[in-house]
Design an enzyme around this catalytic site. Structure first.
Site, PDB file in Angstrom:
ATOM      1  N   CYS A 222       0.848  -1.191   0.000  1.00  0.00           N
ATOM      2  CA  CYS A 222       0.000   0.000   0.000  1.00  0.00           C
ATOM      3  C   CYS A 222       0.881   1.236   0.000  1.00  0.00           C
ATOM      4  O   CYS A 222       1.952   1.251   0.607  1.00  0.00           O
ATOM      5  CB  CYS A 222      -0.916   0.003   1.227  1.00  0.00           C
ATOM      6  SG  CYS A 222      -2.167   1.317   1.196  1.00  0.00           S
TER       7      CYS A 222
ATOM      8  N   CYS B 249      -0.631   4.342   6.421  1.00  0.00           N
ATOM      9  CA  CYS B 249      -1.408   4.674   7.620  1.00  0.00           C
ATOM     10  C   CYS B 249      -0.711   4.043   8.825  1.00  0.00           C
ATOM     11  O   CYS B 249      -0.417   2.848   8.825  1.00  0.00           O
ATOM     12  CB  CYS B 249      -2.838   4.162   7.491  1.00  0.00           C
ATOM     13  SG  CYS B 249      -3.758   4.942   6.136  1.00  0.00           S
TER      14      CYS B 249
ATOM     15  N   GLY C 150      -4.111  -2.495   0.270  1.00  0.00           N
ATOM     16  CA  GLY C 150      -4.136  -1.507  -0.796  1.00  0.00           C
ATOM     17  C   GLY C 150      -5.268  -0.501  -0.692  1.00  0.00           C
ATOM     18  O   GLY C 150      -6.224  -0.675   0.060  1.00  0.00           O
ATOM     19  N   GLU C 151      -5.144   0.572  -1.466  1.00  0.00           N
ATOM     20  CA  GLU C 151      -6.163   1.619  -1.588  1.00  0.00           C
ATOM     21  C   GLU C 151      -6.904   1.403  -2.905  1.00  0.00           C
ATOM     22  O   GLU C 151      -6.349   1.631  -3.986  1.00  0.00           O
ATOM     23  CB  GLU C 151      -5.502   3.001  -1.557  1.00  0.00           C
ATOM     24  CG  GLU C 151      -6.370   4.161  -2.021  1.00  0.00           C
ATOM     25  CD  GLU C 151      -7.698   4.284  -1.292  1.00  0.00           C
ATOM     26  OE1 GLU C 151      -8.751   4.174  -1.955  1.00  0.00           O
ATOM     27  OE2 GLU C 151      -7.687   4.491  -0.060  1.00  0.00           O
TER      28      GLU C 151
ATOM     29  N   SER D 192     -13.867   0.500   0.520  1.00  0.00           N
ATOM     30  CA  SER D 192     -13.350   1.361   1.577  1.00  0.00           C
ATOM     31  C   SER D 192     -12.171   2.172   1.058  1.00  0.00           C
ATOM     32  O   SER D 192     -11.223   1.618   0.503  1.00  0.00           O
ATOM     33  CB  SER D 192     -12.905   0.518   2.778  1.00  0.00           C
ATOM     34  OG  SER D 192     -12.316   1.337   3.774  1.00  0.00           O
TER      35      SER D 192
ATOM     36  N   SER E 184     -12.225   5.427   5.590  1.00  0.00           N
ATOM     37  CA  SER E 184     -11.335   5.267   6.744  1.00  0.00           C
ATOM     38  C   SER E 184     -11.083   6.650   7.331  1.00  0.00           C
ATOM     39  O   SER E 184     -10.180   7.364   6.896  1.00  0.00           O
ATOM     40  CB  SER E 184     -10.012   4.618   6.302  1.00  0.00           C
ATOM     41  OG  SER E 184     -10.229   3.299   5.865  1.00  0.00           O
ATOM     42  N   PHE E 185     -11.875   7.020   8.309  1.00  0.00           N
ATOM     43  CA  PHE E 185     -11.861   8.393   8.821  1.00  0.00           C
ATOM     44  C   PHE E 185     -10.873   8.537   9.986  1.00  0.00           C
ATOM     45  O   PHE E 185      -9.896   9.255   9.903  1.00  0.00           O
ATOM     46  CB  PHE E 185     -13.280   8.783   9.239  1.00  0.00           C
ATOM     47  CG  PHE E 185     -13.513  10.264   9.240  1.00  0.00           C
ATOM     48  CD1 PHE E 185     -13.443  10.982   8.061  1.00  0.00           C
ATOM     49  CD2 PHE E 185     -13.805  10.944  10.413  1.00  0.00           C
ATOM     50  CE1 PHE E 185     -13.655  12.354   8.045  1.00  0.00           C
ATOM     51  CE2 PHE E 185     -14.020  12.314  10.413  1.00  0.00           C
ATOM     52  CZ  PHE E 185     -13.944  13.020   9.230  1.00  0.00           C
ATOM     53  N   HIS E 186     -11.177   7.918  11.104  1.00  0.00           N
ATOM     54  CA  HIS E 186     -10.230   7.661  12.193  1.00  0.00           C
ATOM     55  C   HIS E 186      -9.775   8.854  13.028  1.00  0.00           C
ATOM     56  O   HIS E 186      -9.056   8.658  14.012  1.00  0.00           O
ATOM     57  CB  HIS E 186      -8.985   6.932  11.674  1.00  0.00           C
ATOM     58  CG  HIS E 186      -9.278   5.697  10.898  1.00  0.00           C
ATOM     59  ND1 HIS E 186     -10.109   4.701  11.366  1.00  0.00           N
ATOM     60  CD2 HIS E 186      -8.873   5.295   9.658  1.00  0.00           C
ATOM     61  CE1 HIS E 186     -10.196   3.740  10.465  1.00  0.00           C
ATOM     62  NE2 HIS E 186      -9.466   4.078   9.416  1.00  0.00           N
TER      63      HIS E 186
ATOM     64  N   ASN F  14      -6.679  -3.548  16.404  1.00  0.00           N
ATOM     65  CA  ASN F  14      -6.121  -4.898  16.423  1.00  0.00           C
ATOM     66  C   ASN F  14      -4.600  -4.790  16.376  1.00  0.00           C
ATOM     67  O   ASN F  14      -4.033  -4.382  15.362  1.00  0.00           O
ATOM     68  CB  ASN F  14      -6.648  -5.702  15.228  1.00  0.00           C
ATOM     69  CG  ASN F  14      -8.158  -5.848  15.274  1.00  0.00           C
ATOM     70  OD1 ASN F  14      -8.706  -6.372  16.235  1.00  0.00           O
ATOM     71  ND2 ASN F  14      -8.841  -5.374  14.239  1.00  0.00           N
TER      72      ASN F  14
END
Length: 395
Positions: free
Chosen positions: A136, A140, A197-198, A229, A251-253, A328
């Protein structure tokens, strides 16, 4: 940054080297592409559409991989197909089964690269989490895949091939002549593009693969049972609705740019304001098709009551639900999971503001198959916690 900023990846994507000679893999070809390939092989144009329909059903409805078994095609035509085409899907290198029934597959694709695929069985559904890239580009800091550099995009065939591989393992292809199998519940009923991956950095191949998955004469999954996503590739978001039509998750987070810049570095290109602007304009957003905001719960990072209140304020006006994901952990991870009481308190604030806020039950943790834990087995040489923290700008 402006939403019209060009899409550039942080590292070079290495394109797959496709041999100029040799048979073409049918898996992953769109209907128009398959038609053109059949005509190039010598199929009369007037017959091409019919032949596409026949082959399509054999490959994607019945799961047949041998042209000789396509008994409604003339024998000489089958021989010709075998000389010009192959039907190949990713090779399963290993399968690991969790105590909770989750299955993690390590699959090998062209060039010897490997990706991971996860099947999550539940009482009322079976969800397959598939990958769109080897590695990726987004790095992140809470995601294990983000510690593996991008190698290349997967082809449409390698993406839909993951679905076919899982159906092989589940024994879910109907037997030719024995009915379609539509009378019972599907073991593989949902697809989520939440693996390695994105997806929006590999848009065309993802689109073509999902169109194959949704085709009513093949695997025939409803678009509402497919969720893509993204970490927030703003210029591609509207195209997801227009050209794929599946469900959207983000994927906000984080609720501030300062924190999201560290957790999801693509935020430095398209910040929270730009992302929310794109989501408010999302063509398919409605109460019946809500956008899912994924929010990983990181202890003392993004899990305060203030974060929860800020979150519901930010998404005001967007048909949405908030999917809270207990972090996780993976070897070397620079974060810890929020305490359960803290997660529940966060969820309660979101719920009382009028948004569904389910807490995702961790699945497959014992086999490193849970959300954020995927990484090619050949790339599992661990970075130290100190290295990861330094790269993430933490500490």
């Amino acid at each position: 940054m402006s939403a019209s900023a060009p899409i550039t990846q942080d590292v070079l994507t290495i394109k797959r080297q496709v041999p100029e000679d040799g048979p073409t893999n049918i898996v992953g070809l769109t209907r128009p592409a398959l038609r053109e390939a059949l005509i190039a092989m010598g199929t009369p144009e007037k017959q091409a559409k019919m032949r596409v329909n026949q082959i399509w059903q054999w490959v994607y409805h019945w799961g047949v991989r041998d042209f000789a078994e396509m008994t409604n095609l003339a024998k000489d035509f089958r021989t010709k197909l075998a000389a010009h085409f192959v039907i190949e899907i990713p090779e399963v290198v290993s399968k690991t089964v969790s105590a909770d029934g989750t299955r993690k597959y390590l699959v090998r694709i062209a060039g010897g690269h490997e990706v991971e695929v996860v099947y999550i069985p539940e009482e009322d559904r079976g969800t397959l989490c598939i990958s769109s890239q080897v590695g990726c580009t987004l790095t992140c800091s809470f995601c294990h895949t983000g510690t593996q550099k991008l190698v290349r995009n997967l082809t449409a065939g390698e993406i839909i091939g993951q679905v076919m591989m899982a159906r092989d393992d589940l024994g879910e292809w109907p037997e030719p002549g024995q009915g379609t199998g539509e009378n019972g519940p599907r073991l593989l009923s949902n697809i989520v593009l939440m693996g390695m991956g994105e997806p929006l950095y590999n848009f065309e191949n993802v689109r073509d693969a999902m169109k194959i998955a949704m085709d009513g004469e093949g695997i025939a999954l409803s678009r509402r049972r497919i969720t893509l996503s993204t970490s927030g590739i703003v210029p591609e978001i509207a195209k997801t609705a227009e050209e794929i039509g599946c469900q959207l998750a983000v994927s906000f987070h984080a609720t501030t740019d300062e924190v999201r810049d560290k957790l999801v570095p693509i935020n430095r290109k398209w910040n929270i304001a730009a992302l929310l602007e794109a989501l408010k304009a999302y063509p398919k957003a409605s109460n019946s098709e809500r956008i899912t905001f994924e929010y990983v719960m990181l202890k003392d990072v993004n899990d305060s009551d203030e974060d929860a209140r800020r979150l519901v304020k930010l998404i005001e006006g967007i048909p949405a639900k908030i999917n809270l994901i207990p972090f996780n952990e993976w070897p070397g991870a620079p974060y810890e999971r929020s305490d359960w009481a803290r997660i529940e308190a966060f969820a309660d604030i979101v719920y009382k503001a009028g948004y569904a806020s389910p807490i995702r039950t961790p699945r497959g943790e014992d086999i490193m198959a849970a959300c954020g834990q995927l990484k090619s087995a050949t790339e599992r040489a661990r970075k130290s916690r100190k290295q990861i923290e330094a790269e993430a700008g933490i500490g």
